[in-house]
Motif scaffolding. Structure first.
Motif, PDB file in Angstrom:
ATOM      1  N   GLU A 108       0.818  -1.208   0.000  1.00 57.51           N
ATOM      2  CA  GLU A 108       0.000   0.000   0.000  1.00 57.51           C
ATOM      3  C   GLU A 108       0.850   1.256   0.000  1.00 57.51           C
ATOM      4  OE1 GLU A 108      -2.936  -0.241   2.997  1.00 57.51           O
ATOM      5  OE2 GLU A 108      -3.917  -1.934   2.062  1.00 57.51           O
ATOM      6  N   ASP A 109       1.372   1.536  -1.162  1.00 55.71           N
ATOM      7  CA  ASP A 109       2.099   2.776  -1.336  1.00 55.71           C
ATOM      8  C   ASP A 109       1.555   3.376  -2.627  1.00 55.71           C
ATOM      9  OD1 ASP A 109       3.789   4.851  -1.657  1.00 55.71           O
ATOM     10  OD2 ASP A 109       5.628   3.700  -1.412  1.00 55.71           O
ATOM     11  N   PRO A 110       0.364   3.992  -2.524  1.00 57.61           N
ATOM     12  CA  PRO A 110      -0.331   4.411  -3.737  1.00 57.61           C
ATOM     13  C   PRO A 110       0.506   5.368  -4.583  1.00 57.61           C
ATOM     14  CG  PRO A 110      -1.393   5.293  -1.764  1.00 57.61           C
ATOM     15  CD  PRO A 110      -0.380   4.310  -1.308  1.00 57.61           C
ATOM     16  N   PHE A 111       1.318   6.162  -3.915  1.00 62.79           N
ATOM     17  CA  PHE A 111       2.088   7.156  -4.664  1.00 62.79           C
ATOM     18  C   PHE A 111       3.070   6.475  -5.607  1.00 62.79           C
ATOM     19  CE2 PHE A 111       5.835   9.898  -5.089  1.00 62.79           C
ATOM     20  CZ  PHE A 111       5.238  10.936  -5.782  1.00 62.79           C
ATOM     21  N   LEU A 112       3.811   5.505  -5.068  1.00 62.38           N
ATOM     22  CA  LEU A 112       4.779   4.803  -5.910  1.00 62.38           C
ATOM     23  C   LEU A 112       4.085   4.057  -7.045  1.00 62.38           C
ATOM     24  CD1 LEU A 112       7.876   4.081  -6.043  1.00 62.38           C
ATOM     25  CD2 LEU A 112       7.154   1.868  -5.154  1.00 62.38           C
ATOM     26  N   GLY A 113       2.970   3.393  -6.710  1.00 64.81           N
ATOM     27  CA  GLY A 113       2.237   2.650  -7.721  1.00 64.81           C
ATOM     28  C   GLY A 113       1.821   3.532  -8.880  1.00 64.81           C
ATOM     29  N   LEU A 114       1.267   4.690  -8.560  1.00 64.21           N
ATOM     30  CA  LEU A 114       0.814   5.600  -9.616  1.00 64.21           C
ATOM     31  C   LEU A 114       1.994   6.175 -10.392  1.00 64.21           C
ATOM     32  CD1 LEU A 114      -2.102   7.371  -7.777  1.00 64.21           C
ATOM     33  CD2 LEU A 114      -2.259   5.889  -9.775  1.00 64.21           C
ATOM     34  N   LEU A 115       3.084   6.442  -9.671  1.00 62.78           N
ATOM     35  CA  LEU A 115       4.269   6.989 -10.325  1.00 62.78           C
ATOM     36  C   LEU A 115       4.811   6.004 -11.365  1.00 62.78           C
ATOM     37  CD1 LEU A 115       6.255   9.470 -10.043  1.00 62.78           C
ATOM     38  CD2 LEU A 115       7.729   7.887  -8.789  1.00 62.78           C
ATOM     39  N   LEU A 116       4.815   4.724 -11.004  1.00 63.91           N
ATOM     40  CA  LEU A 116       5.386   3.718 -11.899  1.00 63.91           C
ATOM     41  C   LEU A 116       4.510   3.468 -13.119  1.00 63.91           C
ATOM     42  CD1 LEU A 116       6.765   1.126  -9.345  1.00 63.91           C
ATOM     43  CD2 LEU A 116       8.081   2.576 -10.883  1.00 63.91           C
ATOM     44  N   THR A 159       7.771  -2.761 -17.672  1.00 62.13           N
ATOM     45  CA  THR A 159       8.219  -3.304 -16.392  1.00 62.13           C
ATOM     46  C   THR A 159       7.686  -2.458 -15.237  1.00 62.13           C
ATOM     47  OG1 THR A 159      10.231  -4.115 -17.432  1.00 62.13           O
ATOM     48  CG2 THR A 159      10.240  -3.973 -15.049  1.00 62.13           C
ATOM     49  N   PHE A 160       7.832  -1.141 -15.355  1.00 60.81           N
ATOM     50  CA  PHE A 160       7.323  -0.257 -14.302  1.00 60.81           C
ATOM     51  C   PHE A 160       5.817  -0.421 -14.143  1.00 60.81           C
ATOM     52  CE2 PHE A 160      11.033   2.832 -15.137  1.00 60.81           C
ATOM     53  CZ  PHE A 160      11.833   2.102 -14.276  1.00 60.81           C
ATOM     54  N   ALA A 161       5.121  -0.402 -15.278  1.00 56.58           N
ATOM     55  CA  ALA A 161       3.656  -0.490 -15.216  1.00 56.58           C
ATOM     56  C   ALA A 161       3.224  -1.828 -14.644  1.00 56.58           C
ATOM     57  CB  ALA A 161       3.058  -0.287 -16.606  1.00 56.58           C
ATOM     58  N   ALA A 162       3.915  -2.894 -15.048  1.00 59.32           N
ATOM     59  CA  ALA A 162       3.541  -4.220 -14.560  1.00 59.32           C
ATOM     60  C   ALA A 162       3.790  -4.327 -13.060  1.00 59.32           C
ATOM     61  CB  ALA A 162       4.318  -5.305 -15.304  1.00 59.32           C
ATOM     62  N   TYR A 163       4.901  -3.772 -12.606  1.00 59.11           N
ATOM     63  CA  TYR A 163       5.174  -3.788 -11.158  1.00 59.11           C
ATOM     64  C   TYR A 163       4.054  -3.057 -10.427  1.00 59.11           C
ATOM     65  CZ  TYR A 163       7.614  -3.519  -6.723  1.00 59.11           C
ATOM     66  OH  TYR A 163       7.950  -3.654  -5.416  1.00 59.11           O
ATOM     67  N   SER A 164       3.666  -1.937 -10.980  1.00 58.13           N
ATOM     68  CA  SER A 164       2.607  -1.150 -10.351  1.00 58.13           C
ATOM     69  C   SER A 164       1.291  -1.912 -10.324  1.00 58.13           C
ATOM     70  CB  SER A 164       2.459   0.171 -11.109  1.00 58.13           C
ATOM     71  OG  SER A 164       1.238   0.777 -10.796  1.00 58.13           O
ATOM     72  N   VAL A 165       0.945  -2.535 -11.454  1.00 54.97           N
ATOM     73  CA  VAL A 165      -0.356  -3.189 -11.553  1.00 54.97           C
ATOM     74  C   VAL A 165      -0.402  -4.486 -10.745  1.00 54.97           C
ATOM     75  CG1 VAL A 165      -1.914  -4.352 -13.154  1.00 54.97           C
ATOM     76  CG2 VAL A 165      -0.948  -2.157 -13.772  1.00 54.97           C
ATOM     77  N   TYR A 166       0.711  -5.238 -10.722  1.00 57.31           N
ATOM     78  CA  TYR A 166       0.682  -6.538 -10.057  1.00 57.31           C
ATOM     79  C   TYR A 166       1.174  -6.488  -8.614  1.00 57.31           C
ATOM     80  CZ  TYR A 166       0.131  -8.068 -14.859  1.00 57.31           C
ATOM     81  OH  TYR A 166      -0.306  -8.219 -16.137  1.00 57.31           O
ATOM     82  N   ILE A 180      12.540   1.703  -4.615  1.00 55.00           N
ATOM     83  CA  ILE A 180      13.192   1.804  -5.931  1.00 55.00           C
ATOM     84  C   ILE A 180      14.381   0.851  -6.007  1.00 55.00           C
ATOM     85  CG2 ILE A 180      14.412   3.387  -7.478  1.00 55.00           C
ATOM     86  CD1 ILE A 180      11.498   4.027  -7.352  1.00 55.00           C
ATOM     87  N   GLN A 181      15.154   0.781  -4.909  1.00 54.59           N
ATOM     88  CA  GLN A 181      16.278  -0.152  -4.861  1.00 54.59           C
ATOM     89  C   GLN A 181      15.788  -1.583  -5.033  1.00 54.59           C
ATOM     90  OE1 GLN A 181      18.046   0.976  -1.136  1.00 54.59           O
ATOM     91  NE2 GLN A 181      19.939   1.642  -2.140  1.00 54.59           N
ATOM     92  N   ILE A 182      14.675  -1.881  -4.361  1.00 51.20           N
ATOM     93  CA  ILE A 182      14.132  -3.239  -4.446  1.00 51.20           C
ATOM     94  C   ILE A 182      13.783  -3.579  -5.889  1.00 51.20           C
ATOM     95  CG2 ILE A 182      12.168  -4.682  -3.816  1.00 51.20           C
ATOM     96  CD1 ILE A 182      12.169  -3.312  -1.111  1.00 51.20           C
ATOM     97  N   ILE A 183      13.154  -2.628  -6.568  1.00 54.90           N
ATOM     98  CA  ILE A 183      12.760  -2.890  -7.951  1.00 54.90           C
ATOM     99  C   ILE A 183      13.985  -3.169  -8.822  1.00 54.90           C
ATOM    100  CG2 ILE A 183      11.699  -1.892 -10.011  1.00 54.90           C
ATOM    101  CD1 ILE A 183       9.838  -0.363  -8.185  1.00 54.90           C
TER     102      ILE A 183
END
Lengths: 298, 273
Positions: free
Chosen positions: A10-18, B87-94, B178-181
């Motif tokens: 649950e870190d909505p900011f990071l999720g949206l940023l990515l 990759t970024f989007a998939a990390y975010s979505v999943y 970010i490091q984890i990713i």
């Protein structure tokens, strides 16, 4: 541990940023075009840069009264139905063959997809050469086998061109779907097959009662993907025939392209492409609905 | 009856392989046949003589190297951008939780349905207004649209295979998200990222509709457009076309040899779930 997991997820900011880069990209290059094309359909745009004139639904009414549009739709229907049918049946057949135990099957299973890897222009050059009436090897084989009196003009005669282009596209996509079906075949439990074998079930019965029910969900997905990709195909047809001879392979995408970039009727072309999109969206939603409903019941 | 079974098995396998391999074998050997043998009315199934004349003429008569360079530039840029964005989007979505996450995923899935032709007309007008029509940039922008949303879907299986515990352990050790990713997640999901990159490269390398409309001048033309022009000539130079086909098909085949295994993994895992 639970709080930690929550902290990770649950870190909505990071999720949206990515997700932002791809989201913005999709908004600009897919959603904006969709909205713009829908709007374009109500205007009269002939040339880029010339101010557009609002003309209401007259583009749409002209399209619906245009016999060439309906002919293109009919050709798209034939093209798509044949492609889906042969790709799904073909991929099932190929997958069943490759699912047997034989030497070198890992290599073959990986490389069978090669026709799909070939660039479309190579596909077009390859088949134009192989099917050439004068120098083509297929006509040579047909003639030396005494099957035809004179060479067949596969890509330039009205009765042969559509089946030929369908065949070429099926040749290309069958291995792609076969790989997916093959993976589904491998999920069938061995014990189940062995038990059926002990019970003396014939090959056909085993296929009908074990294999088919197991891979049915995957076959449904393959059918949907095959449908959506077949109906949208432009490159293969265009490079092989340019929609010819005499519009005999002018499916809907080809017709829309010609309207836009040969007749410069951008608005009409945009309106047609929106109609096509809405149809595909409706089809996909309806298809997935039935699929899920079936899944819930069964 | 019993000893007939293995024969039937191998016959069926050979039939399937020949059906898909024969046309490619044919073009490959034809590219090395001298013109008289190539155009002979009695084709030879095993070439009698060997020549590189068609390859020489290809480089002399067609601006092949320029097209090759252009295609390479567009396809590798597309692959790189696609791999990163997806990759970024998939990390975010999943892997993240936030409102609208499901909607995102659906939006990417809907991109499947978009007819290329629907996107082309507005993009053509948009790029013309922005003044980037007729540039490799326009082509890369359009190609990423074709490849990236689909890639999010391919990545699903790979991302779900990375255990959450690995991420949690790193977080306990004080690593940032970010490091984890970059240090943990991407290396573990590397096969998936490779598959996505290769797939984007293939699509872009092969794409014709956008490449032929968004790029006009000869200096930016990609291979499919450059070669298709020669396919439309009244008298087709078959030797040159064969040699060109072999060289155009080569990079995708090499790419597939390197990462094809992962692509097939992603493709099958994504569909079966």
């Amino acid at each position: 541990m639970k709080t930690l997991r929550r902290k990770i997820t649950e870190d909505p900011f990071l999720g949206l940023l990515l997700v932002a880069p791809l989201l913005i990209w999709v908004l600009i290059t897919l959603i904006y075009p969709l909205l713009y094309a829908s709007q374009l359909g109500f205007y009269n745009v002939r040339y880029v840069g010339v101010p557009a004139r609002f003309i209401g639904v007259s583009n749409y009414s002209r399209i619906l009264g245009d016999p060439d549009f309906w002919k293109a739709c009919l050709r798209s229907l034939i093209w798509t139905v044949c492609n889906v049918a042969f790709q799904v049946l073909g991929s099932l057949l190929v997958a069943l063959v490759l699912n047997q135990q034989f030497r070198g099957r890992t290599i073959i299973r990986n490389w069978i997809i090669l026709p799909w890897v070939l660039p479309t222009v190579v596909l077009a050059i390859m088949w134009t050469w192989i099917l050439d009436p004068t120098h083509g090897v297929v006509n040579y084989l047909l003639k030396s086998g005494g099957l035809v009196p004179s060479p067949l003009r596969f890509l330039s005669s009205s009765q042969w061109v559509m089946p030929t282009v369908i065949f070429i596209n099926v040749w290309r996509w069958t291995p792609y779907f076969a790989i997916i079906v093959l993976a589904a075949l491998q999920t069938i439990p061995k014990e189940l097959m062995e038990a059926a074998l002990v019970d003396g079930a014939s090959t056909l019965r085993r296929f009908w009662h074990i294999t088919l029910p197991t891979i049915k969900p995957v076959l449904s997905v393959v059918t949907l993907i095959s449908f959506l990709w077949s109906i949208n195909i432009f490159d293969t047809i265009w490079l092989l025939t340019r929609g010819g001879p005499l519009d005999f392979t002018t499916t809907l995408p080809i017709y829309i392209y010609k309207r836009a970039f040969q007749d410069f009727r951008f608005s009409e072309a945009a309106a047609m492409s929106v109609i096509m999109f809405l149809f595909l969206l409706g089809f996909a939603v309806a298809y997935l609905r039935t699929l899920f409903r079936e899944g819930a019941e069964g | 009856m019993k000893h007939l079974k293995p024969i039937a098995k191998y016959l069926s396998v050979i039939a399937v392989i020949s059906f898909f391999a024969a046309p490619m074998y044919w073009v490959f050997i034809c590219s090395f046949k001298p013109t008289p043998e190539l155009l002979s009315l009695k084709p030879t199934f095993v070439p009698h003589s060997f020549t590189l004349e068609h390859y020489r003429r290809l480089f002399k008569q067609v601006d092949f190297l320029r097209y090759y360079y252009n295609s390479f530039l567009v396809a590798s840029s597309t692959a790189l951008i696609t791999a990163l964005a997806a990759t970024f989007a998939a990390y975010s979505v999943y892997r993240c939780r936030y409102p609208g996450r499901r909607f995102m995923f659906r939006l990417f899935l809907v991109s499947y349905i978009f007819p290329k032709i629907l996107v082309l007309i507005p993009l053509y007008i948009l790029f013309a207004r922005l003044g980037i029509l007729d540039s490799p940039l326009a082509l890369v922008a359009a190609h990423v649209t074709l490849t990236a949303p689909f890639s999010v879907w391919i990545l699903r299986a790979f991302f779900e295979s990375v255990p959450r515990e690995v991420e949690e352990a790193a977080l306990v050790d004080g690593a940032t998200r970010i490091q984890i990713i970059f240090r943990i997640f991407i290396p573990l999901a590397a096969p998936g990222v490779a598959a996505v990159g290769i797939n984007a490269f293939l699509m872009s390398w092969s794409e014709y509709l956008f490449a032929s409309t968004l790029v006009i001048s000869d200096q930016f033309k990609t291979l499919p457009v450059g070669m298709a022009y020669f396919l439309q000539q009244y008298a087709i130079e078959w030797g040159i076309m064969m040699a060109g086909s072999v060289l155009i098909a080569l990079p995708p085949i090499i790419g597939f040899a390197i990462a094809g295994k992962y692509f097939i993994q992603g493709l099958t895992a994504g569909s079966i779930k």
